[in-house]
Design an enzyme around this catalytic site. Sequence first.
Site, PDB file in Angstrom:
ATOM      1  N   SER A  18       0.794  -1.239   0.000  1.00  0.00           N
ATOM      2  CA  SER A  18       0.000   0.000   0.000  1.00  0.00           C
ATOM      3  C   SER A  18       0.822   1.282   0.000  1.00  0.00           C
ATOM      4  O   SER A  18       0.245   2.373  -0.075  1.00  0.00           O
ATOM      5  CB  SER A  18      -0.948   0.014   1.197  1.00  0.00           C
ATOM      6  OG  SER A  18      -2.045  -0.838   0.951  1.00  0.00           O
ATOM      7  N   LYS A  21       0.090   3.810  -2.643  1.00  0.00           N
ATOM      8  CA  LYS A  21      -0.911   4.880  -2.554  1.00  0.00           C
ATOM      9  C   LYS A  21      -0.286   6.281  -2.487  1.00  0.00           C
ATOM     10  O   LYS A  21      -0.988   7.273  -2.659  1.00  0.00           O
ATOM     11  CB  LYS A  21      -1.828   4.624  -1.367  1.00  0.00           C
ATOM     12  CG  LYS A  21      -2.678   3.350  -1.514  1.00  0.00           C
ATOM     13  CD  LYS A  21      -3.595   3.147  -0.325  1.00  0.00           C
ATOM     14  CE  LYS A  21      -4.554   1.975  -0.543  1.00  0.00           C
ATOM     15  NZ  LYS A  21      -4.021   0.680  -0.106  1.00  0.00           N
ATOM     16  N   SER A  33      -5.876   3.422   4.568  1.00  0.00           N
ATOM     17  CA  SER A  33      -5.355   2.613   3.467  1.00  0.00           C
ATOM     18  C   SER A  33      -6.474   1.931   2.682  1.00  0.00           C
ATOM     19  O   SER A  33      -6.366   0.760   2.296  1.00  0.00           O
ATOM     20  CB  SER A  33      -4.366   1.561   3.989  1.00  0.00           C
ATOM     21  OG  SER A  33      -3.551   1.086   2.939  1.00  0.00           O
TER      22      SER A  33
END
Length: 381
Positions: free
Chosen positions: A58, A61, A113
């Site tokens: 993640s 991102k 997230s």
Amino acid sequence: MKKYVFLLLVLLIFIAPLYRAYANEVPFVSAKAAIVMDQNTGRVLYEKNVHMKLPMASTTKIMTLIIALEKGNLKDIVTVSQKAASIGGSSIWLSPGEKIDMESLLYGLMLSSGNDAATAIAEHIAGNVENFAEMMNQKAKEIGAYNTHFVTPSGLDIGIDDHYTTAYDLALITRYAFLNYPKFAEIVSTKEKTIPWEGKEWDRYLRNKNKLLWIYEGADGVKTGFTNKAGRCLVSSATREGRRLIAVVLNSPLMWEDSMKILDYAFSKFKPFKVFEKGEIVKKVEILKGKKKEIEVVVKEGCIVPVAEEEKDRVSIELFIPDKLDAPVEKGEKVGWAVVKIGEEKICELDCISLEKVGKQDFVYNFKRVITKWVEILKSS
């Protein structure tokens, strides 16, 4: 009592040097790859396998947020698709058909997230995830992250082999975000946030998954990540005495400890060394056929570099500014550049600009000069 105070002072005298020596030792970390980068200069202060290509979960991102800030509008209302709402992994519990503003999605993206938020953002901006990934990859190249390839906006990597980055690239991408988007810094440093929840009587409560924001001095970002393939990943940042350091650990079983360890090392070993003040005069340049004989050239921006104690004598400056320039010269015009090095390592390059405007000699100017000289001769005779 005085005896105990004396003994304490003696202990401090002996322990302090040992502590400094320990703090300056290059730390061992559990991460497969790790880096600390100075935000202002981009100088690498700690490295381990920094160019090894690895999945990043993640922390992906970070780039999703960059594209959203660049291409999107915070006030846009996003309609959540069935695909976005049903995406697996971490979520902010979006529902199909739900309408939510882009800014709220960005907080859901970075604090909780949300993979559903990432997908909804991508579809809104680019039409679909595939087109959004192309935007991400193009941006990576523009930034100089040449060993990075994105497939998804979320970092989910089940069944995907070509979604990867390096510790160096991820630090570079994060540095770019901090330098260009104040909103990025605002979002990633937010500990808690409430955002709307359509159809509910209460708002969504978001709590940042980055524990360093609570436990590490000066921590102000950035993003956690985990998948079975990528392991534990963390991009973190901390600001002390006006300087921000960016740390990345990839596939790190002890990601919190590793991150604090390498940040401590970098803050302790490398101290700010001022090379230039903003607007500092670096050279005087002769102007040919100008209404003024010379101009002062200054650095457009200041330069403070992180330097270890043993490196101070190796800091050098190279000026690439001509001795003479033809008129006209505009105020603020770039006339050269300065390069700051530590040994052979190039740390930063600064534009050098003219401090004032100098027009070119013309008939009127030369006529006035002749008249002035005649007047001076007449007065002296």
